[in-house]
Write an enzyme that holds these catalytic residues in place. Sequence first.
Site, mmCIF file in Angstrom:
data_model
loop_
_atom_site.group_PDB
_atom_site.id
_atom_site.type_symbol
_atom_site.label_atom_id
_atom_site.label_comp_id
_atom_site.label_asym_id
_atom_site.label_seq_id
_atom_site.Cartn_x
_atom_site.Cartn_y
_atom_site.Cartn_z
ATOM 1 C CG ASN A 210 -0.201 -0.113 2.507
ATOM 2 O OD1 ASN A 210 0.542 0.791 2.875
ATOM 3 N ND2 ASN A 210 -0.360 -1.232 3.217
ATOM 4 C CE LYS A 289 8.638 -12.654 -14.479
ATOM 5 N NZ LYS A 289 9.318 -12.198 -15.679
ATOM 6 C CE LYS A 338 -11.086 0.470 10.945
ATOM 7 N NZ LYS A 338 -10.296 1.178 9.959
HETATM 8 N N1 CTP Z 1 -3.976 -3.483 11.921
HETATM 9 C C1 CTP Z 1 -3.259 -4.541 12.403
HETATM 10 N N2 CTP Z 1 -3.261 -5.733 11.731
HETATM 11 C C2 CTP Z 1 -3.965 -5.873 10.593
HETATM 12 C C3 CTP Z 1 -4.698 -4.779 10.080
HETATM 13 C C4 CTP Z 1 -4.683 -3.596 10.764
HETATM 14 O O1 CTP Z 1 -2.612 -4.408 13.447
HETATM 15 N N3 CTP Z 1 -3.936 -7.035 9.959
HETATM 16 C C5 CTP Z 1 -3.972 -2.218 12.684
HETATM 17 C C6 CTP Z 1 -3.286 -1.039 12.023
HETATM 18 O O2 CTP Z 1 -1.922 -0.982 12.382
HETATM 19 C C7 CTP Z 1 -4.073 0.146 12.568
HETATM 20 C C8 CTP Z 1 -5.442 -0.424 12.827
HETATM 21 O O3 CTP Z 1 -5.303 -1.835 12.848
HETATM 22 O O4 CTP Z 1 -3.542 0.572 13.821
HETATM 23 C C9 CTP Z 1 -6.510 -0.049 11.853
HETATM 24 O O5 CTP Z 1 -6.160 -0.421 10.561
HETATM 25 P P1 CTP Z 1 -7.160 -0.192 9.358
HETATM 26 O O6 CTP Z 1 -6.581 -0.831 8.131
HETATM 27 O O7 CTP Z 1 -7.595 1.226 9.288
HETATM 28 O O8 CTP Z 1 -8.413 -0.975 9.808
HETATM 29 P P2 CTP Z 1 -8.796 -2.453 9.801
HETATM 30 O O9 CTP Z 1 -8.911 -2.892 11.208
HETATM 31 O O10 CTP Z 1 -7.917 -3.253 8.930
HETATM 32 O O11 CTP Z 1 -10.286 -2.392 9.228
HETATM 33 P P3 CTP Z 1 -10.842 -2.057 7.754
HETATM 34 O O12 CTP Z 1 -9.897 -2.696 6.814
HETATM 35 O O13 CTP Z 1 -12.178 -2.670 7.782
HETATM 36 O O14 CTP Z 1 -10.891 -0.584 7.667
#
Ligand code: CTP
Length: 401
Positions: A210, A289, A338
């Site tokens: 990302n 690959k 969250k």
């Molecule tokens: N996070 C994590 N492990 C994951 C995904 C997310 O620890 N596999 C943590 C990120 O570091 C951040 C928080 O969760 O602190 C929120 O991440 P975000 O991507 O905004 O949310 P998600 O919980 O993944 O939810 P969604 O994808 O539904 O927005």
Amino acid sequence: MLKGKTVLLGVTGSIAAYKTAYLASALKKLNADVHVLMTRNATNFINPITFETLTGNKCLVDTFDRNFEFSVEHVSLAKKADAVMIAPASANVIGKLAHGIADDMLTTTVMACTRCGKLIAPAMNTNMFENPVVQDNLEILRKYGYQVISPAVGYLACGDTGAGKMPEPELLLEYILQEIAFEKDMTGLKVLVTAGPTQEAIDPVRYITNHSTGKMGYAIARISARRGADVTLVTGPSALKPPEFVNVIPVKSAKDMFDAVTGIAKEQDIIIKAAAVADYRPKHVSGEKMKKQDGALALEMERTDDILAYLGEHKSADQFLCGFAMETENLLENSRKKLAKKHLDMIVANSLRVEGAGFGGDTNVVTIITDREEVSLGKMSKEETASHLLDKILELRKEKA
Ligand code: CTP
């Protein structure tokens, strides 16, 4: 960052003296009151006018210079100094300071600096630096509370290659900032920060990732360290320079980050999860690959572990857990969900849709959410944002205790 702080720079006779001009300029840009003291030999390498122009203060060379406002300048400067750094420090000045010899403006002033932080950056030929007498003198200085900054290894002006190069001004500035930029209100706290993206392999060539650069997490780690915390930064792949004074653990995938974080989570007082962790990874990683075929390609994806949710489930009563939420819609509502779902003490919400927030930039616009309040911070640098987040965390920890 250094408004109201006085920094003394001692410059001795070494070719590296020119680099100290960059340091003086950088300190001045951060609003420090910078005073440069030079030995007579140093003036052979760089003209005092350079420092006077950069700092706006008179460069001091001779103890008995009648142009001084008053004759005990060395004592008054030493009294108002927050930090003194001798860079470059020659073997001669190191020897003098180690043995109480004060025979010029630089050494008399440094000798009178009893309360402020004293840093010394040796710069000399490798043979001189490795000479046991210099090493012994440095040991004496350490014993007297000086912080000795190890010289870099590399090509030296004399043509030799080895240890003895003065570190770059950027690194010397980091040492000064670490010493005086912040009150040490996080001393004794163990802080774990995660930052950056993760990379989920498809095959040996490709991966899914990302846009996270790690800037927000790196800023939190750096400021926590400057405030005295014992900081570990678990970082996904990032082009940023690792912060100084921080234990950095580089990882690639969400699984690597899960293992690194959960392995040390228990001993942490504060965990701040700023990383943009992948929620899905390819179910099968090809060992070779993948060759293109006619037609479309569908990758089967599986969920990764939610590290933050795991930490929320396993956290101890006195551990503080802070998550981040990056959203494109329903920012506050999604972030609140969250906060509750992952059992967090605090979540930092930022929207990709707001100007000045989001990936890659030097600024952020965030809202701090806890179960009883929401505080919106305006647009500010990621370092300032980090400072505010840490202030809030310390305040909430105090209330909890
Ligand atoms: N996070 C994590 N492990 C994951 C995904 C997310 O620890 N596999 C943590 C990120 O570091 C951040 C928080 O969760 O602190 C929120 O991440 P975000 O991507 O905004 O949310 P998600 O919980 O993944 O939810 P969604 O994808 O539904 O927005």
